[in-house]
Design a protein around this motif. Sequence first.
Motif, PDB file in Angstrom:
ATOM      1  N   GLU A 209       0.709  -1.334   0.028  1.00 44.25           N
ATOM      2  CA  GLU A 209      -0.184   0.129  -0.220  1.00 44.25           C
ATOM      3  C   GLU A 209       0.725   1.218   0.125  1.00 44.25           C
ATOM      4  O   GLU A 209       0.393   2.278  -0.377  1.00 44.25           O
ATOM      5  CB  GLU A 209      -0.970   0.020   1.164  1.00 44.25           C
TER       6      GLU A 209
ATOM      7  N   ASN B  61       4.105   3.317  -4.952  1.00 44.87           N
ATOM      8  CA  ASN B  61       3.754   4.338  -6.153  1.00 44.87           C
ATOM      9  C   ASN B  61       3.215   3.614  -7.324  1.00 44.87           C
ATOM     10  O   ASN B  61       4.118   3.113  -8.043  1.00 44.87           O
ATOM     11  CB  ASN B  61       4.775   5.524  -6.279  1.00 44.87           C
ATOM     12  N   TYR B  62       1.967   3.608  -7.301  1.00 45.46           N
ATOM     13  CA  TYR B  62       1.512   2.737  -8.458  1.00 45.46           C
ATOM     14  C   TYR B  62       1.238   3.768  -9.910  1.00 45.46           C
ATOM     15  O   TYR B  62       0.249   4.229 -10.202  1.00 45.46           O
ATOM     16  CB  TYR B  62       0.128   2.043  -8.186  1.00 45.46           C
TER      17      TYR B  62
ATOM     18  N   ASP C  69     -16.880   1.060  -6.951  1.00 44.20           N
ATOM     19  CA  ASP C  69     -16.316   1.575  -5.607  1.00 44.20           C
ATOM     20  C   ASP C  69     -15.865   0.319  -4.898  1.00 44.20           C
ATOM     21  O   ASP C  69     -14.731   0.403  -4.052  1.00 44.20           O
ATOM     22  CB  ASP C  69     -17.344   2.200  -4.952  1.00 44.20           C
TER      23      ASP C  69
ATOM     24  N   ASN D  31     -12.456  -0.647  -6.653  1.00 46.57           N
ATOM     25  CA  ASN D  31     -11.493   0.449  -7.040  1.00 46.57           C
ATOM     26  C   ASN D  31     -10.326   0.466  -5.696  1.00 46.57           C
ATOM     27  O   ASN D  31     -10.917   0.192  -4.661  1.00 46.57           O
ATOM     28  CB  ASN D  31     -12.183   1.710  -7.156  1.00 46.57           C
ATOM     29  N   GLY D  32      -9.214   0.578  -6.206  1.00 48.03           N
ATOM     30  CA  GLY D  32      -8.058   0.298  -4.924  1.00 48.03           C
ATOM     31  C   GLY D  32      -7.619  -0.852  -4.418  1.00 48.03           C
ATOM     32  O   GLY D  32      -6.600  -0.815  -3.740  1.00 48.03           O
ATOM     33  N   VAL D  33      -8.253  -1.967  -4.904  1.00 44.61           N
ATOM     34  CA  VAL D  33      -7.953  -3.245  -4.668  1.00 44.61           C
ATOM     35  C   VAL D  33      -6.350  -3.492  -4.853  1.00 44.61           C
ATOM     36  O   VAL D  33      -6.044  -3.338  -6.184  1.00 44.61           O
ATOM     37  CB  VAL D  33      -8.701  -4.497  -4.956  1.00 44.61           C
ATOM     38  N   ILE D  34      -5.777  -4.028  -4.030  1.00 45.93           N
ATOM     39  CA  ILE D  34      -4.215  -4.307  -4.361  1.00 45.93           C
ATOM     40  C   ILE D  34      -3.923  -5.804  -4.191  1.00 45.93           C
ATOM     41  O   ILE D  34      -4.505  -6.411  -3.399  1.00 45.93           O
ATOM     42  CB  ILE D  34      -3.105  -3.593  -3.341  1.00 45.93           C
TER      43      ILE D  34
ATOM     44  N   THR E 272     -15.095  -9.987  -3.223  1.00 43.08           N
ATOM     45  CA  THR E 272     -14.742  -8.677  -3.096  1.00 43.08           C
ATOM     46  C   THR E 272     -16.230  -7.603  -2.700  1.00 43.08           C
ATOM     47  O   THR E 272     -16.374  -6.923  -1.962  1.00 43.08           O
ATOM     48  CB  THR E 272     -13.766  -8.049  -4.250  1.00 43.08           C
TER      49      THR E 272
ATOM     50  N   LYS F  88     -17.981  -5.955   0.876  1.00 49.76           N
ATOM     51  CA  LYS F  88     -18.283  -4.605   0.989  1.00 49.76           C
ATOM     52  C   LYS F  88     -19.622  -3.887   0.812  1.00 49.76           C
ATOM     53  O   LYS F  88     -19.753  -2.714   0.864  1.00 49.76           O
ATOM     54  CB  LYS F  88     -17.331  -3.928   0.030  1.00 49.76           C
TER      55      LYS F  88
ATOM     56  N   LYS G 146      -2.470  -2.860  -8.832  1.00 46.83           N
ATOM     57  CA  LYS G 146      -3.422  -2.070  -8.046  1.00 46.83           C
ATOM     58  C   LYS G 146      -4.783  -1.858  -9.213  1.00 46.83           C
ATOM     59  O   LYS G 146      -4.427  -1.512 -10.396  1.00 46.83           O
ATOM     60  CB  LYS G 146      -3.246  -0.658  -7.688  1.00 46.83           C
TER      61      LYS G 146
ATOM     62  N   GLU H 143      -7.956   0.076 -10.313  1.00 45.99           N
ATOM     63  CA  GLU H 143      -8.810   1.262 -10.581  1.00 45.99           C
ATOM     64  C   GLU H 143      -9.999   1.153 -11.532  1.00 45.99           C
ATOM     65  O   GLU H 143      -9.552   0.776 -12.593  1.00 45.99           O
ATOM     66  CB  GLU H 143      -7.657   2.486 -11.052  1.00 45.99           C
TER      67      GLU H 143
END
Length: 272
Positions: free
Chosen positions: A79, A82-83, A112, A115-118, A130, A134, A217, A219
């Motif tokens: 986390e 820098n992606y 949403d 988004n942002g899952v690594i 996932t 959520k 990651k 997006e």
Amino acid sequence: MNSIIGALVVSLALGGSLPANTDTDLSEYTPRIEEDGTLFFGPTAEERQAEAERKRQEEEARKAEEERKRLEEMKNHPEKLNYDHDIASYTTNYSQGSSAYNRNFNMQLACDAINGVILTPGEEFSYNDTLLSKRDPNNDYKPAGVISGGKLVNATGGGICQVSSTLYNAALYSGMTITQRRNHSLKVGYLPAGRDATCSWGSIDFCFRNDLEIPVKIEAVMNSGTIKIRFLSPGDPEIGNIDIKVTNNNGTYTLYRYVDGVVDYTATSRYR
């Protein structure tokens, strides 16, 4: 001159010191007389080669340690990275009409959620897990049109399959290893035949694994009639040149993924 050279050799051989007026520091070298009779101070060819090899090994060890620390950082703290490298992306379009409100609402929740899952190297992604993890009972998915058993019916979560299908194509172009995928029973309007990925909570999932050597990651952005999903990484994973082709043989659609001209994944689809 010969007497001076002889004195230097004898002095050094007996452990003596060089004359006080000698400008060159020769303390690290062993003097020797060349074949032509000249006195030479400096490393031999073998010594120079050994020193060069020592420096090479030290440099390799330094680079190996830097790489170890980099991989450890990526594994333990993905986390913090820098992606900034865009591996690949895919876009689909959707209607913005009022009749599609519930469907678009559901697609926004799905975007949403992912988004942002690594995903670290070797980690598998489950679309259903996932989204379900959520879900918010105070802001949950609404009834909308879904394809079920070859028919269009209303069900909770209608529209989320467009997000999973867009994700499927982005994952294909990003070099992900597809581990679970199924097509809809009917063709969809937002993608060519053979390129969709359906889902159904509790039964049908879409899954893939990150087999790259670096984390990725996801997006997912939904805006102004388009859904765009990108895969980002903290460096170039060098996945090669990826091309997707779909053939149709009497209603059987076969998708081929080529990496540098070699097929590394296929998927078949049939529709009612």
